[in-house]
Design a protein around this motif. Sequence first.
Motif, short mmCIF file in Angstrom:
data_model
loop_
_atom_site.label_atom_id
_atom_site.label_comp_id
_atom_site.label_asym_id
_atom_site.label_seq_id
_atom_site.Cartn_x
_atom_site.Cartn_y
_atom_site.Cartn_z
N GLY A 80 28.10 4.74 -34.67
CA GLY A 80 28.67 3.71 -33.81
C GLY A 80 27.70 3.07 -32.84
N TRP A 81 26.46 2.86 -33.25
CA TRP A 81 25.54 2.10 -32.39
C TRP A 81 25.20 0.76 -32.99
CZ3 TRP A 81 20.69 1.28 -34.57
CH2 TRP A 81 20.33 2.13 -35.59
N VAL B 220 19.46 13.12 -33.33
CA VAL B 220 20.93 13.08 -33.37
C VAL B 220 21.45 13.85 -34.58
CG1 VAL B 220 21.28 10.91 -32.15
CG2 VAL B 220 20.84 10.85 -34.59
N GLU C 98 25.54 -9.09 -30.33
CA GLU C 98 26.20 -7.93 -29.74
C GLU C 98 26.90 -8.34 -28.46
OE1 GLU C 98 23.33 -4.85 -29.12
OE2 GLU C 98 24.61 -3.79 -27.70
N GLU D 188 29.71 -6.65 -25.30
CA GLU D 188 30.56 -5.56 -24.82
C GLU D 188 31.45 -6.11 -23.72
OE1 GLU D 188 28.95 -1.51 -24.48
OE2 GLU D 188 29.44 -1.69 -22.37
N GLU E 29 35.35 -5.39 -21.31
CA GLU E 29 36.61 -4.68 -21.03
C GLU E 29 37.74 -5.52 -21.58
OE1 GLU E 29 37.38 -3.63 -17.01
OE2 GLU E 29 35.30 -3.01 -16.70
N HIS F 222 33.28 8.44 -32.88
CA HIS F 222 33.77 7.07 -33.02
C HIS F 222 34.20 6.79 -34.44
CE1 HIS F 222 32.54 5.64 -29.05
NE2 HIS F 222 31.53 6.49 -29.18
N ALA G 43 34.51 1.74 -27.25
CA ALA G 43 33.40 2.37 -26.51
C ALA G 43 33.89 3.34 -25.44
CB ALA G 43 32.53 1.30 -25.89
N GLY G 44 35.16 3.29 -25.07
CA GLY G 44 35.68 4.19 -24.05
C GLY G 44 36.50 3.43 -23.04
N LYS H 177 33.16 -2.86 -27.88
CA LYS H 177 31.82 -3.34 -28.17
C LYS H 177 31.85 -3.96 -29.57
CE LYS H 177 27.30 -1.41 -27.05
NZ LYS H 177 26.58 -0.19 -26.75
N MET I 204 15.01 5.34 -23.67
CA MET I 204 16.04 6.16 -24.29
C MET I 204 16.99 6.71 -23.23
SD MET I 204 15.36 9.34 -26.81
CE MET I 204 15.22 8.53 -28.37
N CYS J 255 21.71 12.48 -25.59
CA CYS J 255 22.45 12.01 -26.77
C CYS J 255 21.50 11.46 -27.83
CB CYS J 255 23.47 10.94 -26.38
SG CYS J 255 22.70 9.42 -25.75
N SER J 256 20.20 11.36 -27.50
CA SER J 256 19.17 10.87 -28.42
C SER J 256 19.40 9.45 -28.91
CB SER J 256 19.03 11.80 -29.64
OG SER J 256 18.59 13.04 -29.24
N GLN J 257 20.03 8.62 -28.09
CA GLN J 257 20.24 7.22 -28.48
C GLN J 257 19.46 6.30 -27.54
OE1 GLN J 257 23.89 5.85 -29.95
NE2 GLN J 257 24.84 7.85 -30.03
N MET J 258 19.16 5.11 -28.07
CA MET J 258 18.44 4.14 -27.26
C MET J 258 19.35 3.70 -26.11
SD MET J 258 15.72 4.22 -28.89
CE MET J 258 14.83 3.05 -27.91
N LEU K 83 20.24 0.89 -24.61
CA LEU K 83 21.22 -0.18 -24.78
C LEU K 83 22.19 0.11 -25.92
CD1 LEU K 83 19.09 -3.40 -24.19
CD2 LEU K 83 20.26 -1.96 -22.55
N LYS K 84 21.91 1.14 -26.70
CA LYS K 84 22.77 1.48 -27.84
C LYS K 84 23.67 2.68 -27.52
CE LYS K 84 21.16 -1.64 -30.31
NZ LYS K 84 22.01 -2.72 -30.78
N CYS K 85 23.46 3.30 -26.36
CA CYS K 85 24.20 4.53 -26.05
C CYS K 85 25.70 4.25 -26.00
CB CYS K 85 23.73 5.12 -24.72
SG CYS K 85 24.66 6.59 -24.27
N ASN K 86 26.43 4.92 -26.87
CA ASN K 86 27.88 4.74 -26.88
C ASN K 86 28.59 6.04 -26.51
OD1 ASN K 86 27.40 6.28 -29.07
ND2 ASN K 86 28.15 4.84 -30.59
N VAL L 266 30.66 8.48 -24.78
CA VAL L 266 31.82 8.29 -23.91
C VAL L 266 31.60 9.06 -22.60
CG1 VAL L 266 34.32 8.55 -23.74
CG2 VAL L 266 33.29 8.07 -25.94
N ILE M 61 26.49 -4.87 -19.43
CA ILE M 61 26.92 -3.92 -20.45
C ILE M 61 28.34 -3.47 -20.13
CG2 ILE M 61 26.44 -1.70 -21.52
CD1 ILE M 61 24.30 -3.66 -22.21
N VAL M 62 28.59 -3.13 -18.89
CA VAL M 62 29.95 -2.79 -18.47
C VAL M 62 30.30 -3.72 -17.31
CG1 VAL M 62 31.46 -1.01 -17.55
CG2 VAL M 62 29.67 -0.40 -19.16
#
Lengths: 689, 175
Positions: free
Chosen positions: A233-234, A300, A538, A540, A542, A603, A620-621, A632, B37, B42-45, B47-50, B52, B74-75
């Motif tokens: 899910g990225w 991951v 891309e 994102e 609410e 996800h 996304a939550g 997203k 990162m 979570c080992s994600q980039m 801007l890609k971190c999803n 929760v 982003i949020v």
Amino acid sequence: MLGSFCLLFALGLASYCLVVGIVAAVRKDSRGDRLAETGRRAGMASFVAITAAALALVWSALNNDFSLAYIYGHTNRALPTPYKLAALWSGQEGSLLFWSWLLASYGFVLRLRHKVDRKLVANTSMILAGIQVFFLILVNFVANPFGLMDRVAADGKGLNALLQYPEMVIHPPMLYLGYVGFSVPFAFALAALMMRYPGEKWIHITRRWTMVTWLFLTCGITLGAHWAYAVLGWGGYWGWDPVENASFFPWLTGTAFLHSVMMQEKRGMMKVWNVWLIFVTFMLSILGTLLTRAGLVSSVHAFAQSSIGSWFVTFLCIIFTVCLVTYIINRKHLVAENKLESLVSRESSFLFNNLVLLAVTFAILCGTLFPILSEAVRGYKINVGPPFFNKVTIPMGLFLVFLTGVGPLLAWGSTSFASLRRNFTIPAALSLLVAVGLIVVDMRPWSGATQLGTWWSGIGISQFYSWMAIVLGTLVFACVASEFIRGGRVLREKLNTNLAGAMYHLTRRNMRRYGGYIAHIGFAVVVIGLAGLAFNQEKEQEMGLGDRLRIGHYELIGQAYTQDDNANYRSEAAQLDVYKDGKWLAQMNPEVRVYKANEQPDHMVAIHHSALEDLYVIYAGKNPDNGHTIIKAFVNPLVSFVWIGVLILICGTGLALVPNAAPVRATVPATVAVPAMKEHGMNPLGASK
Amino acid sequence: MKRLAEILLLSCMIMLLMGADSNSNDERFERLGSKIMCTCSCSQMLLKCNHVGCPNSDPMIRQLRALVGGGRDIVNGLASSSSDIAGLRPMSNDEDVLNWFRKTWGVTAVVEPGSRGLELWAWILPPLALTLGLFAVLFTMRNWRLRPAQAPASAKKLDPHLEALRDRARRETEL
């Protein structure tokens, strides 16, 4: 109990196979031959024993036998049956048992087909037994999947949430079939070198093994990429994660090997290179297993981590030493029979192809192992991520695409300028046309990023690369198509058929060559698909009821937000109506699940596929401040090209495995043949009907 | 022919090595964000971190936006009210921004090796290997071309009829 016994028994049998194999290789008399035969049978029996152990573990998983620590740690009662099967390879101990079982299966088939060449197969069987012994030592004494719990629990911890996805049931087996499969050509190469086996027979025998193995690895890598796309899910399918890279190493060197063996088969060249290439490919397979299973680098994918790294490092050192010593002793046997006649030839294109593939492997290896190196030198890990890999590998990759297009146009030995001009003009003109066409439609190679501004440009890859990838992809396609058409035209006249029919016969006559060309088309389609990354969008946002999210041509409207609870997981989902250019397109339901057994979130991405682009939506939550759902969305162009390209690649490789048809003889026209037959008192076939 | 091949090769190399990066703040935000990162393991980039409820990615993204002086939300609604960007001023140099993240969130936060010391080697080694490999290939080719050809083992036994057929096959297939 039964499982543990079977594993011990298998270790005994494999050890016997190894020892008598060595004795037989040293003795070289009829008694040695008889010993080798007993070793072969012991090797086959070890397959039966390991199969019984694997079945025992699966049986325990299906029957919720939580007295076994492995079953307790990787399954639970509510887990659906297919995922209970997947538990066999979802943890450290199980996956090592699975490795052993696959190796035993390959060994079983090899030993069954020993009549191909008894002596060579006997030595190959001995080497496979050596590898088998290593893995059986691990599953018996280091990571035993049949370890018992002190107290039997009522329920298990469950399977990792990320692994609860249908593709995950087949992705690891495919990948492992690829990893393990390289043991066979490796063992053949080492055995042939040890025996100073004359000629190229070992390559003929292993060609199909290598291709099938490469095919499994390709399928495994693609399934993994698709899983990452649909589950992690990225928004992407390749993140240069160390474990992804680990699967890529043997694929790259295996690809180099598949190309360079042709030089040995046809010209008797590159013998040393080929032997070392397959040695390195096998060692990289072991390294891949080490990275996946030992948790040396953060990933991951690190589903199973432990301290078995030192065992693998020792094993790698032993393999390297054996290969090096065997090579040093027998290197005179590997003298090339021919010389390179011209720089512009098929041979030189293979050399450059191998060079680029190896350079890409080295670059990825550098980046993957750099955190370990930096920790050893500086005392802390320096992470290396996608920006590095993209910057370093994409230029090399583009050069490889160029070679993929040009290589087939070059003749063996030497290519004349006239021939090059004749073969190259139309494909070059076509790709030039596409290059200009792309600029006309506003895809300018000199601009850093489009107005759609994306992470692609952000990670250092300009739009130039994307433009170049499409142009070179077209070049490959055009070159291969021109080869088919040129061959088809020659055959069309001889067979008195149409062009399509002639091209079919052409392919059937040389499945390996034309199957390979189809695989090249698949590669070109994949490259064009990758070029789509430059145009990813891309957003994102609410979203509440009735709120709208606009991205590209799409508009998403929040219709409902639901919650669910069942025995396996709790979930939250959004119901979104999707419109494209104002017209209703589909309803999408992105979801997030939290699995109860281990409280892991996962996800469930909603994807709307189309030929040219994917709409990819993630739940996304929730915003902790106001409780609003965060959605997203991504628009990912040309993703389907990647999957379709891989399918073509797989079909092409599959075709290359099919034996050639016998050449079709030109038929004598009936107007001539029938009177002649009548003159001799004969009836043409079917004339009496 | 040789000249043409050289020009073609040179043009390809130049074209492969060119390519410009844009400098607008939004694109800088994307570019730098994809070199960092998320540090929540979570080992994600970034801007890609999803992840929760991720405790790290939101403040990190806000800080990046403040240091770059731009970038997408982003949020929604959280950027202006946060305290973790207090005192942060935009920096014009990308390396300074990355160093700030290295200092604040640890060296593992940045996933692109730097341009000094050991990290420089990560950049140097792959092209160096390719260059050395290229020289090795060219050297091997030169050796092959200079070496006298070995007669094939079966050369003396060649059937003239078979050889004629081979010649014809070579002519027709250009192999």
